[in-house]
Design a protein around this motif. Sequence first.
Motif, PDB file in Angstrom:
ATOM      1  N   VAL A 185      87.865 -73.132 -78.819  1.00  0.00           N
ATOM      2  CA  VAL A 185      86.483 -73.402 -79.200  1.00  0.00           C
ATOM      3  C   VAL A 185      86.491 -74.616 -80.113  1.00  0.00           C
ATOM      4  N   VAL A 186      85.673 -75.632 -79.779  1.00  0.00           N
ATOM      5  CA  VAL A 186      85.594 -76.846 -80.594  1.00  0.00           C
ATOM      6  C   VAL A 186      84.129 -77.162 -80.866  1.00  0.00           C
ATOM      7  N   ASP A 187      83.897 -77.960 -81.878  1.00  0.00           N
ATOM      8  CA  ASP A 187      82.522 -78.289 -82.232  1.00  0.00           C
ATOM      9  C   ASP A 187      81.841 -79.118 -81.152  1.00  0.00           C
ATOM     10  N   SER A 188      82.555 -80.121 -80.621  1.00  0.00           N
ATOM     11  CA  SER A 188      81.934 -80.992 -79.622  1.00  0.00           C
ATOM     12  C   SER A 188      82.993 -81.719 -78.814  1.00  0.00           C
ATOM     13  N   ILE A 189      82.541 -82.456 -77.829  1.00  0.00           N
ATOM     14  CA  ILE A 189      83.426 -83.233 -76.969  1.00  0.00           C
ATOM     15  C   ILE A 189      84.206 -84.272 -77.769  1.00  0.00           C
ATOM     16  N   ALA A 190      83.658 -84.688 -78.899  1.00  0.00           N
ATOM     17  CA  ALA A 190      84.347 -85.668 -79.740  1.00  0.00           C
ATOM     18  C   ALA A 190      85.701 -85.155 -80.214  1.00  0.00           C
ATOM     19  N   ASP A 191      85.825 -83.828 -80.334  1.00  0.00           N
ATOM     20  CA  ASP A 191      87.077 -83.241 -80.799  1.00  0.00           C
ATOM     21  C   ASP A 191      88.172 -83.278 -79.746  1.00  0.00           C
ATOM     22  N   LEU A 192      87.821 -83.637 -78.521  1.00  0.00           N
ATOM     23  CA  LEU A 192      88.805 -83.600 -77.433  1.00  0.00           C
ATOM     24  C   LEU A 192      89.278 -84.977 -76.994  1.00  0.00           C
ATOM     25  N   VAL A 193      88.742 -86.016 -77.611  1.00  0.00           N
ATOM     26  CA  VAL A 193      89.150 -87.370 -77.246  1.00  0.00           C
ATOM     27  C   VAL A 193      90.656 -87.542 -77.403  1.00  0.00           C
ATOM     28  N   ALA A 194      91.196 -87.057 -78.504  1.00  0.00           N
ATOM     29  CA  ALA A 194      92.629 -87.211 -78.755  1.00  0.00           C
ATOM     30  C   ALA A 194      93.480 -86.364 -77.824  1.00  0.00           C
ATOM     31  N   GLU A 195      92.877 -85.333 -77.192  1.00  0.00           N
ATOM     32  CA  GLU A 195      93.631 -84.452 -76.301  1.00  0.00           C
ATOM     33  C   GLU A 195      93.909 -85.119 -74.953  1.00  0.00           C
ATOM     34  N   VAL A 196      93.104 -86.109 -74.597  1.00  0.00           N
ATOM     35  CA  VAL A 196      93.255 -86.776 -73.295  1.00  0.00           C
ATOM     36  C   VAL A 196      94.560 -87.581 -73.279  1.00  0.00           C
TER      37      VAL A 196
ATOM     38  N   LYS B  66     101.649 -75.626 -68.337  1.00  0.00           N
ATOM     39  CA  LYS B  66     101.917 -77.034 -68.066  1.00  0.00           C
ATOM     40  C   LYS B  66     100.901 -77.922 -68.783  1.00  0.00           C
ATOM     41  N   PRO B  67     101.287 -79.166 -69.088  1.00  0.00           N
ATOM     42  CA  PRO B  67     100.356 -80.095 -69.745  1.00  0.00           C
ATOM     43  C   PRO B  67      99.129 -80.353 -68.880  1.00  0.00           C
ATOM     44  N   ILE B  68      98.027 -80.704 -69.526  1.00  0.00           N
ATOM     45  CA  ILE B  68      96.784 -80.980 -68.791  1.00  0.00           C
ATOM     46  C   ILE B  68      96.881 -82.355 -68.135  1.00  0.00           C
ATOM     47  N   GLU B  69      96.753 -82.368 -66.818  1.00  0.00           N
ATOM     48  CA  GLU B  69      96.818 -83.613 -66.057  1.00  0.00           C
ATOM     49  C   GLU B  69      95.470 -84.008 -65.462  1.00  0.00           C
ATOM     50  N   SER B  70      94.486 -83.123 -65.522  1.00  0.00           N
ATOM     51  CA  SER B  70      93.146 -83.446 -65.017  1.00  0.00           C
ATOM     52  C   SER B  70      92.118 -82.652 -65.801  1.00  0.00           C
ATOM     53  N   TRP B  71      90.926 -83.237 -65.919  1.00  0.00           N
ATOM     54  CA  TRP B  71      89.870 -82.650 -66.741  1.00  0.00           C
ATOM     55  C   TRP B  71      88.592 -82.475 -65.924  1.00  0.00           C
TER      56      TRP B  71
ATOM     57  N   SER C 152      94.685 -76.366 -60.406  1.00  0.00           N
ATOM     58  CA  SER C 152      94.151 -75.589 -61.531  1.00  0.00           C
ATOM     59  C   SER C 152      95.175 -75.369 -62.643  1.00  0.00           C
ATOM     60  N   GLU C 153      96.452 -75.250 -62.301  1.00  0.00           N
ATOM     61  CA  GLU C 153      97.473 -74.966 -63.312  1.00  0.00           C
ATOM     62  C   GLU C 153      97.632 -76.102 -64.317  1.00  0.00           C
ATOM     63  N   THR C 154      97.222 -77.302 -63.921  1.00  0.00           N
ATOM     64  CA  THR C 154      97.360 -78.445 -64.816  1.00  0.00           C
ATOM     65  C   THR C 154      95.995 -79.063 -65.133  1.00  0.00           C
ATOM     66  N   SER C 155      94.936 -78.239 -65.058  1.00  0.00           N
ATOM     67  CA  SER C 155      93.572 -78.722 -65.301  1.00  0.00           C
ATOM     68  C   SER C 155      92.918 -77.938 -66.423  1.00  0.00           C
ATOM     69  N   ALA C 156      91.911 -78.573 -67.034  1.00  0.00           N
ATOM     70  CA  ALA C 156      91.128 -77.924 -68.086  1.00  0.00           C
ATOM     71  C   ALA C 156      89.650 -78.065 -67.766  1.00  0.00           C
ATOM     72  N   MET C 157      88.878 -77.035 -68.134  1.00  0.00           N
ATOM     73  CA  MET C 157      87.435 -77.022 -67.946  1.00  0.00           C
ATOM     74  C   MET C 157      86.753 -76.997 -69.300  1.00  0.00           C
ATOM     75  N   ILE C 158      85.808 -77.927 -69.502  1.00  0.00           N
ATOM     76  CA  ILE C 158      85.046 -77.996 -70.748  1.00  0.00           C
ATOM     77  C   ILE C 158      83.604 -77.613 -70.453  1.00  0.00           C
TER      78      ILE C 158
ATOM     79  N   GLY D  98      93.933 -92.718 -66.740  1.00  0.00           N
ATOM     80  CA  GLY D  98      94.241 -92.669 -65.316  1.00  0.00           C
ATOM     81  C   GLY D  98      94.292 -91.262 -64.753  1.00  0.00           C
ATOM     82  N   LYS D  99      93.989 -90.259 -65.587  1.00  0.00           N
ATOM     83  CA  LYS D  99      94.021 -88.875 -65.115  1.00  0.00           C
ATOM     84  C   LYS D  99      92.775 -88.569 -64.275  1.00  0.00           C
ATOM     85  N   PRO D 100      92.918 -87.769 -63.211  1.00  0.00           N
ATOM     86  CA  PRO D 100      91.745 -87.373 -62.433  1.00  0.00           C
ATOM     87  C   PRO D 100      90.767 -86.579 -63.301  1.00  0.00           C
TER      88      PRO D 100
END
Length: 259
Positions: free
Chosen positions: A248-259, A5-10, A201-207, A39-41
């Motif tokens: 695996v990504v270089d930094s948090i900057a690479d995940l801005v577009a994923e939100v 499922k798509p990521i709805e919370s981070w 958890s099914e719709t969450s991601a951990m960084i 607006g995502k949790p």
Amino acid sequence: MQTRKPIESWLTDLDGVLIHEGVPVPGADAFLKALKESGKPFLVLTNNSIYTPRDLRARLARMGLDVPVANIWTSALATAKFLDDQRPGGTAHVIGEAGLTTALHDVGYVLTDSEPDYVVLGETRTYSFEALTKAIRLINDGARFLCTNPDQTGPSPQGVLPAAGSVAALITKATGKEPYFIGKPNPLMMRAGLNAIGAHSETSAMIGDRMDTDVLAGLESGMKTYLVLTGLTTVADIGRYPFRPSYVVDSIADLVAEV
């Protein structure tokens, strides 16, 4: 194969992901802004039990990072939640700072060194021989042994520092009693955090920046996991573990577009 499922919370770790040795990681502010605008949790997690969420919010604000108190989840809060569930209104002898003592007071715990139900070890920069001796004697007399987190070292501008896990090993050696660790990678901390923001958890991601705590905690909690390379773990380290992050990504900057 079932489609995830798509990521709805981070959920994101703090040290090594959003900040590194007291300095914001480039892109951290943009990531937090994207989360709030979506607006995502979300939760910022830390195994460090020294500070209260309000203290952490103020410290992050001075670095230019805006994280509301309600979006901060610490091992101290998770420990207090665990104790409140296990033995409401109990007593504890605490080695730690305001983040831990405040969390325990807030759930109605009495802090005492007279026949406490628990000895609770947290992070502090002032571990003393007298305090450790008291803890060892109370555990030998029957107090249950808890520790906020298993981290053996922590970061500082001067280099690594011994953390709660190292001190817990000393107490274990003296008592023969292993502590129950509440913080990452214990899924207990992750599930309590998810419940706090109404997420699943099914719709969450951990960084995170650590394989042994962040990635493992996310994996065991059923979340998608992202390892950033701005902290302790390098690409060469990943192969030493029997599990892998989802990405695996270089930094948090690479995940801005994923939100």
